[in-house]
Design a protein around this motif. Structure first.
Motif, PDB file in Angstrom:
ATOM      1  N   PRO A 164       0.787  -1.132   0.027  1.00  0.00           N
ATOM      2  CA  PRO A 164       0.016  -0.057  -0.087  1.00  0.00           C
ATOM      3  C   PRO A 164       0.790   1.121   0.045  1.00  0.00           C
ATOM      4  CG  PRO A 164      -0.810  -1.682   1.434  1.00  0.00           C
ATOM      5  CD  PRO A 164       0.186  -2.268   0.950  1.00  0.00           C
ATOM      6  N   LEU A 165       2.111   1.235   0.508  1.00  0.00           N
ATOM      7  CA  LEU A 165       2.897   2.423   0.344  1.00  0.00           C
ATOM      8  C   LEU A 165       3.322   2.900  -1.050  1.00  0.00           C
ATOM      9  CD1 LEU A 165       5.671   1.675   3.118  1.00  0.00           C
ATOM     10  CD2 LEU A 165       4.189   3.790   3.017  1.00  0.00           C
ATOM     11  N   ARG A 166       3.072   1.858  -1.805  1.00  0.00           N
ATOM     12  CA  ARG A 166       3.588   2.509  -3.218  1.00  0.00           C
ATOM     13  C   ARG A 166       2.310   2.139  -4.284  1.00  0.00           C
ATOM     14  NH1 ARG A 166       7.067  -0.005  -0.727  1.00  0.00           N
ATOM     15  NH2 ARG A 166       6.895  -2.323  -1.303  1.00  0.00           N
ATOM     16  N   ALA A 167       1.355   1.281  -3.991  1.00  0.00           N
ATOM     17  CA  ALA A 167       0.096   1.254  -4.795  1.00  0.00           C
ATOM     18  C   ALA A 167      -1.132   1.292  -4.435  1.00  0.00           C
ATOM     19  CB  ALA A 167       0.236  -0.336  -5.437  1.00  0.00           C
ATOM     20  N   GLY A 168      -1.365   1.730  -2.890  1.00  0.00           N
ATOM     21  CA  GLY A 168      -2.420   1.971  -2.417  1.00  0.00           C
ATOM     22  C   GLY A 168      -3.119   0.683  -1.961  1.00  0.00           C
ATOM     23  N   PRO A 169      -4.354   0.802  -1.176  1.00  0.00           N
ATOM     24  CA  PRO A 169      -5.120   1.706  -0.982  1.00  0.00           C
ATOM     25  C   PRO A 169      -4.572   2.808  -0.011  1.00  0.00           C
ATOM     26  CG  PRO A 169      -6.229  -0.049   0.091  1.00  0.00           C
ATOM     27  CD  PRO A 169      -4.924  -0.597  -0.623  1.00  0.00           C
ATOM     28  N   PHE A 170      -4.615   4.120  -0.419  1.00  0.00           N
ATOM     29  CA  PHE A 170      -3.826   5.168   0.685  1.00  0.00           C
ATOM     30  C   PHE A 170      -4.819   5.872   1.657  1.00  0.00           C
ATOM     31  CE2 PHE A 170      -1.742   5.326  -3.909  1.00  0.00           C
ATOM     32  CZ  PHE A 170      -0.417   5.020  -3.181  1.00  0.00           C
ATOM     33  N   ASN A 171      -6.099   5.290   1.692  1.00  0.00           N
ATOM     34  CA  ASN A 171      -6.772   5.749   2.951  1.00  0.00           C
ATOM     35  C   ASN A 171      -6.829   4.590   4.079  1.00  0.00           C
ATOM     36  OD1 ASN A 171      -8.220   3.584   1.593  1.00  0.00           O
ATOM     37  ND2 ASN A 171     -10.149   4.602   1.736  1.00  0.00           N
ATOM     38  N   LEU A 172      -5.920   3.973   4.204  1.00  0.00           N
ATOM     39  CA  LEU A 172      -5.642   3.298   5.202  1.00  0.00           C
ATOM     40  C   LEU A 172      -5.097   4.007   6.625  1.00  0.00           C
ATOM     41  CD1 LEU A 172      -4.210   0.040   3.819  1.00  0.00           C
ATOM     42  CD2 LEU A 172      -6.428   0.266   4.325  1.00  0.00           C
ATOM     43  N   HIS A 200       2.878   3.630 -13.133  1.00  0.00           N
ATOM     44  CA  HIS A 200       3.273   4.258 -11.898  1.00  0.00           C
ATOM     45  C   HIS A 200       1.815   4.223 -11.053  1.00  0.00           C
ATOM     46  CE1 HIS A 200       4.973   7.148  -9.031  1.00  0.00           C
ATOM     47  NE2 HIS A 200       3.655   7.541  -8.733  1.00  0.00           N
ATOM     48  N   GLY A 201       2.217   3.686  -9.700  1.00  0.00           N
ATOM     49  CA  GLY A 201       1.099   3.391  -8.935  1.00  0.00           C
ATOM     50  C   GLY A 201       0.698   1.981  -8.825  1.00  0.00           C
ATOM     51  N   GLY A 202       1.181   1.346  -9.931  1.00  0.00           N
ATOM     52  CA  GLY A 202       0.914  -0.471  -9.843  1.00  0.00           C
ATOM     53  C   GLY A 202       2.034  -1.241  -8.840  1.00  0.00           C
ATOM     54  N   PRO A 203       1.655  -2.233  -8.748  1.00  0.00           N
ATOM     55  CA  PRO A 203       2.483  -3.229  -7.759  1.00  0.00           C
ATOM     56  C   PRO A 203       3.711  -4.002  -8.597  1.00  0.00           C
ATOM     57  CG  PRO A 203       0.520  -4.388  -8.401  1.00  0.00           C
ATOM     58  CD  PRO A 203       0.426  -2.825  -8.874  1.00  0.00           C
ATOM     59  N   ALA A 232       9.453 -10.655  -3.053  1.00  0.00           N
ATOM     60  CA  ALA A 232       9.613  -9.473  -4.210  1.00  0.00           C
ATOM     61  C   ALA A 232      10.895 -10.509  -5.263  1.00  0.00           C
ATOM     62  CB  ALA A 232      10.346  -8.321  -3.598  1.00  0.00           C
ATOM     63  N   GLY A 233      11.468 -11.172  -4.751  1.00  0.00           N
ATOM     64  CA  GLY A 233      12.620 -11.975  -5.434  1.00  0.00           C
ATOM     65  C   GLY A 233      12.231 -13.213  -6.308  1.00  0.00           C
ATOM     66  N   ALA A 234      11.062 -13.661  -6.210  1.00  0.00           N
ATOM     67  CA  ALA A 234      10.880 -14.999  -7.063  1.00  0.00           C
ATOM     68  C   ALA A 234       9.521 -14.802  -7.600  1.00  0.00           C
ATOM     69  CB  ALA A 234      11.123 -16.128  -6.061  1.00  0.00           C
ATOM     70  N   VAL A 235       9.346 -15.530  -8.642  1.00  0.00           N
ATOM     71  CA  VAL A 235       7.920 -15.401  -9.422  1.00  0.00           C
ATOM     72  C   VAL A 235       7.996 -16.664 -10.243  1.00  0.00           C
ATOM     73  CG1 VAL A 235       8.635 -14.022 -11.169  1.00  0.00           C
ATOM     74  CG2 VAL A 235       6.085 -14.330 -10.613  1.00  0.00           C
ATOM     75  N   ARG A 236       6.767 -17.418 -10.296  1.00  0.00           N
ATOM     76  CA  ARG A 236       6.492 -18.557 -11.256  1.00  0.00           C
ATOM     77  C   ARG A 236       5.505 -17.942 -12.187  1.00  0.00           C
ATOM     78  NH1 ARG A 236       4.691 -23.790  -8.006  1.00  0.00           N
ATOM     79  NH2 ARG A 236       5.006 -24.677 -10.244  1.00  0.00           N
ATOM     80  N   GLU A 256       7.706   3.847 -19.029  1.00  0.00           N
ATOM     81  CA  GLU A 256       6.322   4.310 -18.097  1.00  0.00           C
ATOM     82  C   GLU A 256       5.907   3.142 -17.180  1.00  0.00           C
ATOM     83  OE1 GLU A 256       4.625   7.091 -17.996  1.00  0.00           O
ATOM     84  OE2 GLU A 256       6.147   7.961 -19.423  1.00  0.00           O
ATOM     85  N   ALA A 257       6.002   1.723 -17.937  1.00  0.00           N
ATOM     86  CA  ALA A 257       5.590   0.598 -17.201  1.00  0.00           C
ATOM     87  C   ALA A 257       6.528   0.141 -15.959  1.00  0.00           C
ATOM     88  CB  ALA A 257       5.329  -0.555 -17.909  1.00  0.00           C
ATOM     89  N   ILE A 258       7.939   0.586 -16.082  1.00  0.00           N
ATOM     90  CA  ILE A 258       8.947   0.256 -15.231  1.00  0.00           C
ATOM     91  C   ILE A 258       9.960   1.215 -14.733  1.00  0.00           C
ATOM     92  CG2 ILE A 258      10.996  -1.491 -15.018  1.00  0.00           C
ATOM     93  CD1 ILE A 258       9.648  -3.218 -17.229  1.00  0.00           C
ATOM     94  N   GLY A 259      10.396   2.208 -15.538  1.00  0.00           N
ATOM     95  CA  GLY A 259      11.209   3.170 -15.139  1.00  0.00           C
ATOM     96  C   GLY A 259      10.701   4.096 -14.159  1.00  0.00           C
ATOM     97  N   LYS A 260       9.485   4.496 -14.538  1.00  0.00           N
ATOM     98  CA  LYS A 260       8.719   5.424 -13.877  1.00  0.00           C
ATOM     99  C   LYS A 260       7.869   4.952 -12.639  1.00  0.00           C
ATOM    100  CE  LYS A 260       9.112   9.158 -17.265  1.00  0.00           C
ATOM    101  NZ  LYS A 260       8.084   9.998 -18.164  1.00  0.00           N
ATOM    102  N   ALA A 261       7.723   3.780 -12.709  1.00  0.00           N
ATOM    103  CA  ALA A 261       6.532   2.964 -11.774  1.00  0.00           C
ATOM    104  C   ALA A 261       6.868   2.909 -10.403  1.00  0.00           C
ATOM    105  CB  ALA A 261       6.291   1.734 -12.279  1.00  0.00           C
ATOM    106  N   ASN A 262       7.958   3.077 -10.068  1.00  0.00           N
ATOM    107  CA  ASN A 262       8.692   3.011  -8.696  1.00  0.00           C
ATOM    108  C   ASN A 262       8.529   1.823  -8.105  1.00  0.00           C
ATOM    109  OD1 ASN A 262       9.871   4.065  -6.214  1.00  0.00           O
ATOM    110  ND2 ASN A 262       7.932   4.547  -5.409  1.00  0.00           N
ATOM    111  N   LEU A 263       8.507   0.362  -8.807  1.00  0.00           N
ATOM    112  CA  LEU A 263       8.126  -0.703  -8.650  1.00  0.00           C
ATOM    113  C   LEU A 263       8.976  -1.203  -7.441  1.00  0.00           C
ATOM    114  CD1 LEU A 263       8.132  -2.500 -11.861  1.00  0.00           C
ATOM    115  CD2 LEU A 263       6.144  -1.712 -10.913  1.00  0.00           C
ATOM    116  N   MET A 264      10.147  -0.936  -7.215  1.00  0.00           N
ATOM    117  CA  MET A 264      10.928  -1.320  -5.769  1.00  0.00           C
ATOM    118  C   MET A 264      10.530  -0.606  -4.694  1.00  0.00           C
ATOM    119  SD  MET A 264      12.346  -3.751  -7.674  1.00  0.00           S
ATOM    120  CE  MET A 264      12.911  -4.566  -6.053  1.00  0.00           C
ATOM    121  N   GLY A 265      10.005   0.722  -4.857  1.00  0.00           N
ATOM    122  CA  GLY A 265      10.099   1.750  -3.574  1.00  0.00           C
ATOM    123  C   GLY A 265      11.050   2.668  -3.464  1.00  0.00           C
TER     124      GLY A 265
END
Length: 696
Positions: A158-166, A537-540, A552-556, A686-695
């Motif tokens: 939620p810090l990066r993708a919301g919801p922000f009203n928590l 931007h704003g996505g996880p 965060a380090g592994a995905v199937r 836009e999808a990766i460079g500006k998206a702040n995926l890592m925080g």
């Protein structure tokens, strides 16, 4: 007390963990569920054979409980706890028990005055492995302990993708109040009261409206001769939730997320035999812990995972009411824990903990557009796009606050029930276009019919009653059968048999069917959007539309990962939605908002590695194996655990998660003039460079 009747106040996510643990505790039963949402209270009460209530007053007056667990947002803990204690009920309060040590002390004073017990929900102190580590230290098995390191490193999406009203995002300090009690409770129980000497908050991330929140904390303290380091990291990082005790004879490390305790000792061998024996000993301990935990979870049908065991251990301790109160969970211990956190916050620079002052409202908001689900990923971007076009927006949210502090003139956020047609109709007065982005993640088809299909239909009826000119409903491409590589999908492609599909896909499809029925029978001015895999931007980072994540380090990846995926930028989705709300040609039809064919799943992760230096471990996922594993789980849930309404998606449904069948996006381009990003380099930026995926 042979039969302690317990009520749960709050029916959110954490309530199920409490209810399951109470159900497994001898001499205790769940007697009541209280939540302001009648649907939530009734649903959970039915599942646990309890009585539902929608107010604490009626729960108290009913006389159905001897004790309550308070599981609401933390700012409500103090008044509710005092109310229940004064009514003669024992109280357990989830962490943080209050927003300060002073408030916690007030709860303790109320408990002492009433003669009832006040417990803190520091559940990890109930882990079997923690109990063993504590006993080892007290028995001297670790020698003289000189240092302790307590770490909580786990991504907080939620810090990066919301919801922000928590609640935890309302103020910077709330992040430490939320996580800190887990860490400090260990130290207080092991060593007494720590004295804090240093505290810092780092790695800020900007919430919408340029309001910063720290994503990391470091606190140094001392308890007697023991130096204590508390570390909190909420960025995308390797999961490390641990307590390490460094003694003169051994080092003990507790992984409290996995219930694994490993003790590292020296040996008296010489030369190469010494490190060999040391590593063999560690390997043997890890193997033993792994086998033990696998056996425990397997034989219990996954009912005794580490998190579940922590709650069971806590409940077993606090509901032995014939004995003195366990100090691990006592109100006095809770006061000490919260005082340490207060002391740490007091050492941080005021500007780090300051909340950005919201912009001053200078005029009355006159909304002509409504966004339901406006605090979510797409909803936030849509709301800001509408404002940029000169429209005022009314956002429907679960609360009265939203991620738009910089837009007080243009955006108003209201909290009303989506089950209240009259309130919805009133809220839609003066609105020209309603964007319904709401979704409900249910566990049974019966619940989906109420919370998703029923809600979408009710919103439509309210729109009609209020004279709304356009209703834009957001469905999902997941409703399509995408299990085959051959063919292609257009808006004319039928969904096919939906009864053996996952609930989300099936429910969204049924919502569409009901809305189109209203269009054909009553002229409802509805149009339907089905976004692809939305990124930007704003996505996880951990996007489950691409694969099954393991931290965060592994995905199937769903499938081999070699087929083009229907990615689409969030800004392009928003552009499509706005055009659908305006274009006369959009009424009574649907649009698949899927970007240009560009990247496979493996291409996407290669781009993340190249752009961000994040070398995520990527493996292919065997969809048949996923299906068979799910079939086993289905059988266990239905026949062994006797859960009702369990759904078993088909093999085609599992294969559809790989998005094998390609999409054609000609229709929105032809009828709406929609132009999704076609340049790969700009898409990646836009999808990766500006998206702040890592925080960070």
């Amino acid at each position: 007390m042979s039969d302690t009747r317990v009520g749960l106040i709050g029916a959110g996510y954490i309530a199920t963990w409490h209810a399951d643990a109470l159900k497994a505790t001898p001499g205790v039963r769940v007697a009541a569920i209280c939540d302001v949402s009648q649907t939530a209270a009734q649903g959970m009460a039915d599942a646990y054979g309890a009585q539902p209530f929608t107010s604490v007053e009626t729960l108290i007056d009913s006389g159905t409980c001897d004790a309550v667990h308070i599981l609401t947002p933390p700012h409500l803990h103090k008044p509710l706890a005092i109310q229940c204690l004064e009514a003669g009920l024992h109280v357990l309060v989830e962490k943080p028990v209050a927003e300060s040590a002073a408030d916690t002390a007030d709860i303790l004073a109320a408990a002492e005055a009433s003669g009832k017990r006040f417990h803190a929900g520091h559940n990890f102190l109930g882990l079997p492995s923690y109990v063993r580590m504590k006993q080892m230290m007290r028995d001297g098995a670790l020698g003289r302990v000189s240092a302790c390191e307590i770490t909580y490193a786990l991504p907080l999406g939620p810090l990066r993708a919301g919801p922000f009203n928590l609640w935890l995002l309302r103020e910077p300090k709330n992040l430490l109040l939320e996580v800190g009690p887990h860490l400090v409770a260990f130290a207080v129980d092991l060593f007494g009261t720590p004295e804090v000497s240093f505290a810092e908050a780092t790695k800020p991330v900007m919430l919408p409206g340029d309001d910063p929140r720290p994503q990391a904390f470091r606190i140094l303290a001392k308890a007697g001769d023991v130096d204590i380091t508390f570390t909190v990291s909420l960025v995308e990082t390797q999961d490390d939730r641990s307590v390490t005790l460094r003694g003169s004879s051994a080092r003990a490390r507790l992984d409290f997320a996995s219930d694994v305790l490993i003790v590292e000792r020296e040996n008296t061998s010489d030369l190469v035999v010494n490190p060999l024996r040391k590593q063999l000993d560690l390997s043997a301990q890890h193997l033993k812990a792994g086998v033990r935990n696998a056996w425990t979870q397997g034989t219990s049908l996954n009912q005794k995972g580490p998190y579940a065991l922590s709650f069971r251990g806590m409940d077993a301790a606090i509901y032995d009411l014939g004995k003195p109160q366990d100090p691990r969970f006592s109100g006095a211990s809770a006061v000490t824990v919260m005082q340490v956190i207060d002391d740490a916050l007091a050492l941080m620079p005021p500007q780090v903990l300051a909340v950005k002052t919201p912009a001053v409202k200078t005029r009355e908001t006159k909304p002509t557009a409504m966004v339901i689900g406006g605090t979510g990923f797409i909803g936030r971007a849509l709301t800001r796009r509408l404002v940029a076009e000169g429209r005022d927006v009314r956002v429907l949210s679960r609360g009265r606050s939203g991620p738009f502090p910089d837009l007080p003139d243009e955006v108003e956020t209201i909290g009303i029930s989506l089950h209240d047609k009259d309130a919805l109709t009133e809220a839609m007065q003066g609105i020209d276009v309603v964007f319904n982005l709401a979704k409900s993640m249910d566990k049974t088809w019966a619940d989906a019919l109420v919370n998703d299909v029923g809600v979408s239909t009710r919103i439509a009826m309210a729109s009609e009653a209020a004279g709304v000119k356009r209703l834009v409903y957001t469905g999902t491409i997941a409703s399509y059968d995408m299990s085959e590589r051959s063919g292609q999908i257009t808006e004319d492609t039928p969904f096919g048999d939906l009864e053996q599909r996952n609930l989300y896909a099936r429910s969204k499809a049924e919502c569409e069917r009901q809305l189109m029925k209203l269009y054909s029978e009553r002229g409802l001015p509805v149009t339907i959007a089905r976004p692809g895999i939305v990124v930007g931007h704003g996505g996880p980072l951990q996007h489950w539309g691409i694969g099954r994540w393991h931290g965060a380090g592994a995905v199937r990846i769903w499938g081999p990962g070699d087929n083009i995926l229907p990615f689409v930028l969030v800004d392009d989705v928003v552009d499509g939605l706005v055009r659908m709300g305006d274009a006369p040609e959009a009424v009574g039809t649907s649009f698949n908002l899927v970007g240009e064919p560009m990247m496979t799943a493996r291409d996407y992760f290669d781009a993340i590695n190249e752009s961000l230096g994040a070398r995520i471990r990527v493996t292919s996922g065997n969809l048949v194996a996923f299906y068979l594993s799910d079939a086993v789980k289905y059988g266990l849930k239905k026949y062994a655990l006797r859960k009702r309404g369990v759904v078993r998606p088909s093999l085609a449904d599992w294969k559809s998660r790989a998005h094998f069948t390609p999409f054609v996006n000609d229709k929105p381009k032809r009828l709406l003039g929609w132009q999704p990003e076609s340049n790969r380099a700009r898409f990646v930026q836009e999808a990766i460079g500006k998206a702040n995926l890592m925080g960070f």
